[in-house]
Motif scaffolding. Structure first.
Motif, PDB file in Angstrom:
ATOM      1  N   TRP A 280       3.764  -7.535  -0.744  1.00 25.03           N
ATOM      2  CA  TRP A 280       3.884  -6.490  -1.745  1.00 25.03           C
ATOM      3  C   TRP A 280       4.836  -5.357  -1.349  1.00 25.03           C
ATOM      4  CZ3 TRP A 280       1.891  -2.554   1.125  1.00 25.03           C
ATOM      5  CH2 TRP A 280       0.922  -2.890   2.091  1.00 25.03           C
ATOM      6  N   LEU A 281       5.457  -5.447  -0.174  1.00 21.96           N
ATOM      7  CA  LEU A 281       6.453  -4.433   0.205  1.00 21.96           C
ATOM      8  C   LEU A 281       7.772  -4.693  -0.525  1.00 21.96           C
ATOM      9  CD1 LEU A 281       5.918  -4.099   4.076  1.00 21.96           C
ATOM     10  CD2 LEU A 281       5.365  -2.390   2.330  1.00 21.96           C
ATOM     11  N   ASN A 282       8.568  -3.654  -0.676  1.00 23.11           N
ATOM     12  CA  ASN A 282       9.912  -3.803  -1.251  1.00 23.11           C
ATOM     13  C   ASN A 282      10.841  -2.794  -0.585  1.00 23.11           C
ATOM     14  OD1 ASN A 282      10.095  -1.233  -2.931  1.00 23.11           O
ATOM     15  ND2 ASN A 282       8.233  -2.147  -3.805  1.00 23.11           N
ATOM     16  N   PRO A 283      12.157  -2.970  -0.730  1.00 25.50           N
ATOM     17  CA  PRO A 283      13.097  -2.086  -0.026  1.00 25.50           C
ATOM     18  C   PRO A 283      12.865  -0.596  -0.267  1.00 25.50           C
ATOM     19  CG  PRO A 283      14.264  -3.974  -0.931  1.00 25.50           C
ATOM     20  CD  PRO A 283      12.854  -4.051  -1.460  1.00 25.50           C
ATOM     21  N   ALA A 284      12.381  -0.248  -1.449  1.00 27.49           N
ATOM     22  CA  ALA A 284      12.161   1.172  -1.756  1.00 27.49           C
ATOM     23  C   ALA A 284      11.059   1.787  -0.895  1.00 27.49           C
ATOM     24  CB  ALA A 284      11.817   1.330  -3.233  1.00 27.49           C
ATOM     25  N   ASP A 285      10.209   0.947  -0.307  1.00 25.99           N
ATOM     26  CA  ASP A 285       9.123   1.476   0.522  1.00 25.99           C
ATOM     27  C   ASP A 285       9.630   2.088   1.825  1.00 25.99           C
ATOM     28  OD1 ASP A 285       6.934   0.941  -1.144  1.00 25.99           O
ATOM     29  OD2 ASP A 285       6.881  -1.154  -0.506  1.00 25.99           O
ATOM     30  N   SER A 286      10.910   1.910   2.116  1.00 25.37           N
ATOM     31  CA  SER A 286      11.447   2.503   3.348  1.00 25.37           C
ATOM     32  C   SER A 286      11.235   4.010   3.375  1.00 25.37           C
ATOM     33  CB  SER A 286      12.933   2.187   3.498  1.00 25.37           C
ATOM     34  OG  SER A 286      13.680   2.788   2.442  1.00 25.37           O
ATOM     35  N   ILE A 287      11.225   4.643   2.206  1.00 20.76           N
ATOM     36  CA  ILE A 287      11.051   6.099   2.167  1.00 20.76           C
ATOM     37  C   ILE A 287       9.671   6.504   2.686  1.00 20.76           C
ATOM     38  CG2 ILE A 287      10.186   6.153  -0.223  1.00 20.76           C
ATOM     39  CD1 ILE A 287      11.758   8.764  -0.596  1.00 20.76           C
ATOM     40  N   LEU A 288       8.675   5.632   2.513  1.00 24.28           N
ATOM     41  CA  LEU A 288       7.327   5.959   2.982  1.00 24.28           C
ATOM     42  C   LEU A 288       7.266   5.963   4.501  1.00 24.28           C
ATOM     43  CD1 LEU A 288       5.289   3.815   0.435  1.00 24.28           C
ATOM     44  CD2 LEU A 288       5.832   6.251   0.311  1.00 24.28           C
ATOM     45  N   GLN A 340       0.367   8.097   9.823  1.00 26.27           N
ATOM     46  CA  GLN A 340       0.913   8.713   8.618  1.00 26.27           C
ATOM     47  C   GLN A 340       1.505   7.666   7.687  1.00 26.27           C
ATOM     48  OE1 GLN A 340       0.454  11.896   7.802  1.00 26.27           O
ATOM     49  NE2 GLN A 340       1.282  11.329   5.805  1.00 26.27           N
ATOM     50  N   VAL A 341       2.104   6.602   8.232  1.00 28.53           N
ATOM     51  CA  VAL A 341       2.617   5.507   7.408  1.00 28.53           C
ATOM     52  C   VAL A 341       1.491   4.900   6.582  1.00 28.53           C
ATOM     53  CG1 VAL A 341       3.482   3.132   7.493  1.00 28.53           C
ATOM     54  CG2 VAL A 341       4.620   4.904   8.820  1.00 28.53           C
ATOM     55  N   ILE A 342       0.342   4.644   7.242  1.00 23.92           N
ATOM     56  CA  ILE A 342      -0.795   4.054   6.535  1.00 23.92           C
ATOM     57  C   ILE A 342      -1.250   4.963   5.402  1.00 23.92           C
ATOM     58  CG2 ILE A 342      -3.211   3.366   6.793  1.00 23.92           C
ATOM     59  CD1 ILE A 342      -2.481   2.442   9.660  1.00 23.92           C
ATOM     60  N   LEU A 343      -1.327   6.262   5.672  1.00 20.24           N
ATOM     61  CA  LEU A 343      -1.709   7.213   4.624  1.00 20.24           C
ATOM     62  C   LEU A 343      -0.674   7.244   3.500  1.00 20.24           C
ATOM     63  CD1 LEU A 343      -3.004  10.138   6.862  1.00 20.24           C
ATOM     64  CD2 LEU A 343      -4.378   8.750   5.309  1.00 20.24           C
ATOM     65  N   SER A 344       0.611   7.158   3.877  1.00 16.27           N
ATOM     66  CA  SER A 344       1.677   7.181   2.866  1.00 16.27           C
ATOM     67  C   SER A 344       1.603   5.964   1.954  1.00 16.27           C
ATOM     68  CB  SER A 344       3.044   7.237   3.551  1.00 16.27           C
ATOM     69  OG  SER A 344       3.206   8.420   4.298  1.00 16.27           O
ATOM     70  N   LEU A 345       1.357   4.795   2.547  1.00 16.90           N
ATOM     71  CA  LEU A 345       1.250   3.573   1.743  1.00 16.90           C
ATOM     72  C   LEU A 345       0.059   3.660   0.798  1.00 16.90           C
ATOM     73  CD1 LEU A 345       2.048   0.913   4.484  1.00 16.90           C
ATOM     74  CD2 LEU A 345       3.440   1.385   2.462  1.00 16.90           C
ATOM     75  N   GLN A 346      -1.042   4.216   1.291  1.00 20.14           N
ATOM     76  CA  GLN A 346      -2.216   4.370   0.434  1.00 20.14           C
ATOM     77  C   GLN A 346      -1.934   5.314  -0.728  1.00 20.14           C
ATOM     78  OE1 GLN A 346      -5.166   5.551   3.483  1.00 20.14           O
ATOM     79  NE2 GLN A 346      -6.439   3.913   2.668  1.00 20.14           N
ATOM     80  N   SER A 347      -1.334   6.458  -0.426  1.00 17.99           N
ATOM     81  CA  SER A 347      -1.097   7.474  -1.455  1.00 17.99           C
ATOM     82  C   SER A 347      -0.068   7.014  -2.480  1.00 17.99           C
ATOM     83  CB  SER A 347      -0.641   8.785  -0.811  1.00 17.99           C
ATOM     84  OG  SER A 347       0.613   8.604  -0.157  1.00 17.99           O
ATOM     85  N   ALA A 348       0.809   6.083  -2.084  1.00 15.19           N
ATOM     86  CA  ALA A 348       1.830   5.578  -3.008  1.00 15.19           C
ATOM     87  C   ALA A 348       1.287   4.461  -3.898  1.00 15.19           C
ATOM     88  CB  ALA A 348       3.036   5.062  -2.225  1.00 15.19           C
ATOM     89  N   GLY A 349       0.004   4.143  -3.753  1.00  7.82           N
ATOM     90  CA  GLY A 349      -0.592   3.144  -4.619  1.00  7.82           C
ATOM     91  C   GLY A 349      -0.297   1.709  -4.220  1.00  7.82           C
ATOM     92  N   ARG A 350       0.169   1.481  -2.998  1.00 11.63           N
ATOM     93  CA  ARG A 350       0.435   0.108  -2.562  1.00 11.63           C
ATOM     94  C   ARG A 350      -0.898  -0.589  -2.274  1.00 11.63           C
ATOM     95  NH1 ARG A 350       4.350   1.913  -4.345  1.00 11.63           N
ATOM     96  NH2 ARG A 350       6.482   1.838  -3.536  1.00 11.63           N
ATOM     97  N   PRO A 351      -0.939  -1.909  -2.477  1.00 10.65           N
ATOM     98  CA  PRO A 351      -2.204  -2.651  -2.269  1.00 10.65           C
ATOM     99  C   PRO A 351      -2.531  -2.849  -0.792  1.00 10.65           C
ATOM    100  CG  PRO A 351      -0.455  -4.162  -2.893  1.00 10.65           C
ATOM    101  CD  PRO A 351       0.137  -2.772  -3.006  1.00 10.65           C
ATOM    102  N   LEU A 352      -2.636  -1.731  -0.070  1.00  7.10           N
ATOM    103  CA  LEU A 352      -2.936  -1.780   1.355  1.00  7.10           C
ATOM    104  C   LEU A 352      -4.446  -1.899   1.551  1.00  7.10           C
ATOM    105  CD1 LEU A 352      -1.784  -1.350   4.317  1.00  7.10           C
ATOM    106  CD2 LEU A 352      -2.529   1.011   4.045  1.00  7.10           C
ATOM    107  N   THR A 353      -4.850  -2.872   2.334  1.00  3.75           N
ATOM    108  CA  THR A 353      -6.260  -3.051   2.659  1.00  3.75           C
ATOM    109  C   THR A 353      -6.503  -2.627   4.096  1.00  3.75           C
ATOM    110  OG1 THR A 353      -6.460  -4.929   1.142  1.00  3.75           O
ATOM    111  CG2 THR A 353      -8.149  -4.706   2.853  1.00  3.75           C
ATOM    112  N   ILE A 354      -7.461  -1.732   4.278  1.00  2.00           N
ATOM    113  CA  ILE A 354      -7.844  -1.305   5.623  1.00  2.00           C
ATOM    114  C   ILE A 354      -9.146  -2.002   5.986  1.00  2.00           C
ATOM    115  CG2 ILE A 354      -8.662   0.633   7.014  1.00  2.00           C
ATOM    116  CD1 ILE A 354      -6.655   2.392   5.672  1.00  2.00           C
ATOM    117  N   LYS A 355      -9.126  -2.664   7.129  1.00  2.00           N
ATOM    118  CA  LYS A 355     -10.289  -3.413   7.590  1.00  2.00           C
ATOM    119  C   LYS A 355     -11.038  -2.608   8.650  1.00  2.00           C
ATOM    120  CE  LYS A 355      -7.405  -7.510   6.961  1.00  2.00           C
ATOM    121  NZ  LYS A 355      -6.779  -8.674   7.615  1.00  2.00           N
ATOM    122  N   PRO A 356     -12.305  -2.912   8.878  1.00  2.00           N
ATOM    123  CA  PRO A 356     -13.081  -2.179   9.904  1.00  2.00           C
ATOM    124  C   PRO A 356     -12.437  -2.217  11.283  1.00  2.00           C
ATOM    125  CG  PRO A 356     -14.555  -3.465   8.521  1.00  2.00           C
ATOM    126  CD  PRO A 356     -13.155  -3.844   8.122  1.00  2.00           C
TER     127      PRO A 356
END
Length: 391
Positions: A280-288, A340-356
């Protein structure tokens, strides 16, 4: 309390002068193993040795002990004695040149008293990487505890912290978050050598089993806290299969957190821990990434199983969009930037799954840094300075 601690340290914390051997080679750091061997310090005993083959390539203490009939048994950590097994793959007991090798990453992670055999001293000579979640650190702890229970003294043959000794960062896990990827109450990046760290562990009474352990640390010569590995003058020998270069280790100090998400951490590619990808990543995600102080380059890769390096990696055989980590901008740590990358991906609405598992690695119940964590880290920085063996 601080005064009494300083008095105590002045008497007991640091190895006596006889355990520091001077180098005649000013061109590089000299390991404690080679200095102790040359000085005759390692004589007249039968030794158990925690090590692996990659740790012996700069100075082969294992073979030296065998040739002089002083090697009783070897203990091996994750990746096996040959340092040739992927992460998570259990190793088995084996033989090395006629000596038993007891695996501590298989059916058991802690040696039994009977495993020491005729050994009367335990040597620790293994290259750690300066990160709490690297399992060699847990294996060292368990070996020291077992030696204490068996009444066997321990000698740590000190080695450089590849990430230097100036920076400590990341959360400190409490007892409920302790695990094999977090067996010590220290930050993710702790800024100490193994000798310094376990001297601190004993004197701070982190582990009651070590209270009466006879622990000696033999120091290196020529190492300074400001040195990252390239400044030591020593060749980089991969301490495990997925850290082929020092650069991969530098990024691993942050990107290992991707193991606790649905992002690939680069296992099964030519750039483990320096590349990350997901469908689900794309080139525009580089800004995150760039907003987090990291500079990246868009790059597509296909993770595959690689014998000895990657066993069924995430997204195996799937072509993935992703990014190669290139550099850090400004005065930012890798770990905090990756959080901060993980937080950025979450805030940008990307389908990031965080596991325990991410929180187990991090040693925290939140990706966001808390005030309590910052205070605990600052306290650790102050206390750990009392155990510095090196300038």
């Amino acid at each position: 309390m601080v005064t009494s601690l300083l008095t105590f340290l002045s008497l007991t914390a640091f190895p006596p002068a006889g355990d520091h051997y001077s180098s005649t080679d000013s061109g590089r750091v000299r390991l404690a193993s080679e200095l102790a061997w040359e000085s005759g310090r390692l004589s007249g005993n039968q030794y158990a040795l925690l090590t692996n083959s990659s740790s012996q390539r700069l100075f082969n203490l294992a073979d030296s002990l065998i040739k002089t009939e002083r090697a009783a048994v070897f203990f091996s950590p994750e990746h096996g004695f040959g340092t040739n097994l992927p992460d998570g793959v259990h190793s088995t007991d084996e033989q090395y040149k006629g000596r038993p090798v007891v695996s501590l990453y298989g059916n058991k992670k802690k040696p039994l008293t009977s495993d020491f055999g005729v050994a009367d001293t335990l040597l620790i000579d293994i290259q750690e990487v300066g990160l709490r979640w690297y399992t060699y650190l847990s294996t060292i702890r368990y070996c020291l505890e077992s030696a204490a229970m068996a009444g066997i003294p321990v000698i740590i043959l000190d080695r450089p912290n590849p990430l230097g000794g100036l920076i400590s960062e990341g959360p400190i896990p409490d007892s409920t978050l302790m695990s094999f990827v977090g067996a010590l109450p220290v930050p993710v990046r702790y800024g100490l050598t193994v000798g310094e760290l376990f001297t601190m562990a004993q004197h701070q009474n982190w582990f009651p089993l070590m209270k009466d352990l006879k622990l000696t640390v033999i120091r290196m010569d020529g190492w300074k806290r400001s040195m990252l590995w390239p400044s030591t003058g020593l060749d980089w020998i991969p301490p495990s299969p997925n850290l082929p270069t020092f650069q991969s280790l530098y990024w691993y100090s942050g990107t290992c957190l991707f193991e606790g998400t649905n992002l690939s951490e680069g296992r099964g590619t030519d750039l483990p821990f320096r590349w990350t990808g997901a469908p689900w990543l794309n080139p525009a995600d580089s800004i995150l990434f760039n907003q987090s102080g990291i500079r990246v380059q868009y790059d597509e890769k296909t993770p595959v199983s690689i014998p000895g390096r990657a066993h069924k990696p995430k997204y195996e055989n799937e072509r993935l969009p992703g990014f190669t980590m290139k550099s850090i901008t400004g005065d930012r740590s890798v770990l905090q930037s990756i959080r901060q990358v993980i937080l950025s991906l979450q805030s940008a609405g990307r389908p990031l799954t965080i596991k325990p598992y991410l929180f187990q690695l991090l040693g925290s119940r939140s990706v966001e840094e808390t005030e309590e964590e910052m205070k605990a880290l600052n306290d650790f920085r102050i206390e750990s300075r009392l155990y510095h063996f090196y300038p």
